[in-house]
Design a protein around this motif. Structure first.
Motif, PDB file in Angstrom:
ATOM      1  N   ILE A 133      -2.872  -6.941   0.517  1.00 51.90           N
ATOM      2  CA  ILE A 133      -1.563  -7.046  -0.155  1.00 51.90           C
ATOM      3  C   ILE A 133      -0.474  -7.239   0.889  1.00 51.90           C
ATOM      4  O   ILE A 133      -0.185  -6.340   1.679  1.00 51.90           O
ATOM      5  N   ASP A 134       0.106  -8.426   0.865  1.00 56.41           N
ATOM      6  CA  ASP A 134       1.030  -8.850   1.901  1.00 56.41           C
ATOM      7  C   ASP A 134       2.453  -8.868   1.326  1.00 56.41           C
ATOM      8  O   ASP A 134       2.745  -9.598   0.387  1.00 56.41           O
ATOM      9  N   GLU A 135       3.311  -8.042   1.916  1.00 52.44           N
ATOM     10  CA  GLU A 135       4.688  -7.916   1.399  1.00 52.44           C
ATOM     11  C   GLU A 135       5.431  -9.250   1.421  1.00 52.44           C
ATOM     12  O   GLU A 135       6.154  -9.584   0.468  1.00 52.44           O
ATOM     13  N   ASP A 136       5.231 -10.038   2.478  1.00 50.72           N
ATOM     14  CA  ASP A 136       5.949 -11.324   2.568  1.00 50.72           C
ATOM     15  C   ASP A 136       5.572 -12.251   1.421  1.00 50.72           C
ATOM     16  O   ASP A 136       6.392 -13.019   0.933  1.00 50.72           O
ATOM     17  N   SER A 156      -9.558  -1.636  -5.404  1.00 52.34           N
ATOM     18  CA  SER A 156      -8.637  -2.526  -6.124  1.00 52.34           C
ATOM     19  C   SER A 156      -7.478  -1.750  -6.749  1.00 52.34           C
ATOM     20  O   SER A 156      -6.340  -2.235  -6.807  1.00 52.34           O
ATOM     21  N   ARG A 157      -7.764  -0.545  -7.208  1.00 49.47           N
ATOM     22  CA  ARG A 157      -6.740   0.289  -7.848  1.00 49.47           C
ATOM     23  C   ARG A 157      -5.546   0.508  -6.890  1.00 49.47           C
ATOM     24  O   ARG A 157      -4.397   0.283  -7.253  1.00 49.47           O
ATOM     25  N   GLU A 158      -5.838   0.921  -5.660  1.00 48.25           N
ATOM     26  CA  GLU A 158      -4.752   1.170  -4.699  1.00 48.25           C
ATOM     27  C   GLU A 158      -4.058  -0.145  -4.327  1.00 48.25           C
ATOM     28  O   GLU A 158      -2.843  -0.172  -4.106  1.00 48.25           O
ATOM     29  N   ALA A 159      -4.871  -1.211  -4.250  1.00 47.05           N
ATOM     30  CA  ALA A 159      -4.270  -2.518  -3.926  1.00 47.05           C
ATOM     31  C   ALA A 159      -3.254  -2.903  -4.998  1.00 47.05           C
ATOM     32  O   ALA A 159      -2.140  -3.349  -4.679  1.00 47.05           O
ATOM     33  N   LYS A 162      -0.200  -0.723  -4.681  1.00 50.14           N
ATOM     34  CA  LYS A 162       0.628  -1.132  -3.527  1.00 50.14           C
ATOM     35  C   LYS A 162       1.451  -2.370  -3.905  1.00 50.14           C
ATOM     36  O   LYS A 162       2.646  -2.452  -3.594  1.00 50.14           O
ATOM     37  N   ALA A 163       0.815  -3.303  -4.583  1.00 49.34           N
ATOM     38  CA  ALA A 163       1.535  -4.524  -4.993  1.00 49.34           C
ATOM     39  C   ALA A 163       2.710  -4.171  -5.907  1.00 49.34           C
ATOM     40  O   ALA A 163       3.800  -4.737  -5.778  1.00 49.34           O
TER      41      ALA A 163
END
Ligand SMILES: Nc1ncnc2c1ncn2[C@@H]1O[C@H](COP(=O)(O)OP(=O)(O)OP(=O)(O)O)[C@@H](O)[C@H]1O
Ligand SMILES: O=C(O)C[C@@H](O)[C@H](O)C(=O)CO
Length: 340
Positions: A133-136, A156-159, A162-163
Motif C-alpha cells: 500500500i503506497d501512499e503516493d 489483506s485485512r491490514e492492507a 492501511k489504505a
C-alpha cells in the motif's frame, strides 16, 4: 446535486482494492443445468472489484487496481486483460509463496437459480500486505473502492485498513462495497468488527440489506433501512445505497432524501455480476455529477445487462450501450419502468 466532491486535479479517478480471480462459466451454448453436467467452460477475469475496475474503465474513467495475483499463467492472464482494458496495473504484485488465484465455477441452474463453486485455498488475493500500500499512489486518485472481501483475513485485512487510513489522510474519497462472500470469513463477529470500521470512514457505502445486517450485528441488529442510512450518515457517509435484490434498491443521501429504483426486466442467465454492473454504472454517474436517481437508473440498467450475460467482466457495457438498453426497455415497457 453533488454529494461527494472529488479533487478534480488528480490524474486517476478510482483505485480498486481487493479480489481478482478467474471465473469459469459454462459457455453460452451450454443449457441451464447442474455443474456436473457442464462440458465446456469459458474463462473470464472475475471477482467483484476486478469486474468494477473493468466496468468503470469501459465508461471512460481512469482506474487502477491494487491487488495480488499468482506468479503463474493465470496471474499473467489477469494482468494482460487489465492492461488491454486500460486499467493501471502498476500496483498489482505477484505472490511469492506459491499462492494461487481463486477459481470460481458458476452453476447456472435456471433463470432464477445459480450458485458458485469456489477454489480458494492458499489464496492469492488475500496476500495483499501493508507493504503493497503506497501512499503516493492513493494520493493520485480521487477515490478508492474497498471491497469487503479484502477484510476477511490477514495480511489483506491490514492492507485494506492501511489504505483506508491513508485515503482519509489525503482526502481520497472512500467507497465501501460491502461485497460479502462467505468464504474465508471465520465468524460473524469478525465481519461486523471489520465492516463497521471501514463503513465509519466511507463517503459512499453500497450493500444489500443482508450485508448491512452483518455490518451492524455488534452495533444494533435489526435496523430498518432508514435507521441504517442515518447511522452511517452520522459518521462520514454522504450516500448509502441499500439493495433488495429483485425488489429494487434505494440511495439515501446526507440531506435526508432518498431515491429508489427497480430492476429492469431481462431474461437472466445467472444471479451473479448484477452488483458489479450496478456499481460500475452508478459510480460513473456520480463522477459525472448526475442526479442520484439518474445514477441509480444507470446502475440498475447495467445490473440487468450483466445478469443476462454469460460473464461478469467481458460483456460489461460502455455508456452508449447502457443508454441504448434503457431506451429500448422503456420503449417496450413504458417510460417509468424502473423509477419508483
Ligand atoms: N434477475 C434479475 N433481473 C434483473 N436485474 C437483476 C436480477 N438480479 C439482480 N438484478 C440487479 O442486480 C442488482 C444487484 O444484484 P444483487 O442484489 O444480487 O447484488 P450483489 O449480491 O451485489 O451482486 P453480485 O453477485 O454481482 O455481487 C439488483 O439490485 C438488481 O438491480
Ligand atoms: O467472486 C465471486 O464471488 C463471484 C465471481 O464469479 C464473480 O466474478 C463476481 O465476483 C460477481 O460479483
Amino acid at each position: 446535486m453533488r454529494y461527494v466532491e472529488f479533487d478534480e486535479t488528480r490524474p486517476m479517478d478510482l483505485i480498486l482494492l481487493g479480489r481478482v480471480a478467474i471465473d469459469f462459466n459454462p459457455s453460452e451454448d451450454e443449457p441451464f443445468g447442474p455443474l456436473e453436467n457442464v462440458r465446456t467452460f469459458k474463462k473470464y477475469v472475475g471477482g467483484s472489484p476486478a469486474n468494477i475496475a473493468v466496468g468503470v474503465t469501459r465508461h471512460g474513467l481512469k482506474a487502477g487496481f491494487l491487488g495480488k495475483v499468482s506468479d503463474d499463467k493465470f496471474g499473467k492472464f489477469v494482468v494482460d486483460f487489465f492492461n488491454k482494458e486500460g486499467i493501471d496495473t502498476s500496483h498489482i504484485t505477484k505472490c511469492t509463496n506459491g499462492e494461487k488465484l481463486g477459481l470460481t465455477f458458476t452453476e447456472m441452474l435456471s433463470e432464477k437459480e445459480s450458485s458458485i463453486l469456489m477454489y480458494r485455498n492458499c489464496i492469492a488475493d488475500l496476500q495483499l500486505s501493508v507493504d503493497d500500500i503506497d501512499e503516493d499512489y492513493i494520493k493520485q486518485s480521487k477515490a478508492i473502492l474497498i471491497s469487503g472481501t479484502a477484510l476477511a483475513e490477514s495480511p489483506s485485512r491490514e492492507a485494506a485498513l492501511k489504505a483506508v487510513m491513508l485515503a482519509k489522510k489525503n482526502d481520497t474519497k472512500i467507497i465501501f462495497d460491502i461485497d460479502y462472500r462467505e468464504y474465508n470469513w471465520k465468524s460473524e463477529d469478525e465481519i461486523s468488527i471489520y465492516y463497521s470500521m471501514v463503513a465509519r470512514e466511507a463517503d459512499i457505502i453500497m450493500g444489500s440489506r443482508e450485508e448491512f445486517d452483518l455490518t451492524e450485528k455488534l452495533i444494533q441488529p435489526g435496523r430498518t433501512d432508514e435507521e441504517t442510512a442515518a447511522a452511517w450518515h452520522a459518521y462520514n457517509a454522504k450516500i448509502v445505497v441499500i439493495k433488495h435484490g429483485m425488489k429494487g434498491s434505494t440511495a439515501y443521501t446526507i440531506d435526508g432524501q432518498n431515491f429508489s429504483i427497480k430492476p429492469f426486466p431481462v431474461n437472466a442467465r445467472k444471479g451473479f455480476g448484477g452488483g458489479d454492473g450496478y456499481g460500475s454504472a452508478f459510480l460513473y454517474g456520480i463522477y459525472q455529477g448526475w442526479e442520484v436517481i439518474d445514477c441509480l437508473e444507470f446502475g440498475s440498467a447495467e445490473a440487468s445487462m450483466m445478469v443476462r450475460s454469460n460473464s461478469c467482466s467481458e460483456e460489461l457495457p460502455n455508456p452508449q450501450q447502457v443508454k441504448d438498453f434503457i431506451k429500448e426497455t422503456k420503449e417496450k415497457y413504458g417510460e417509468m419502468i424502473a423509477r419508483v
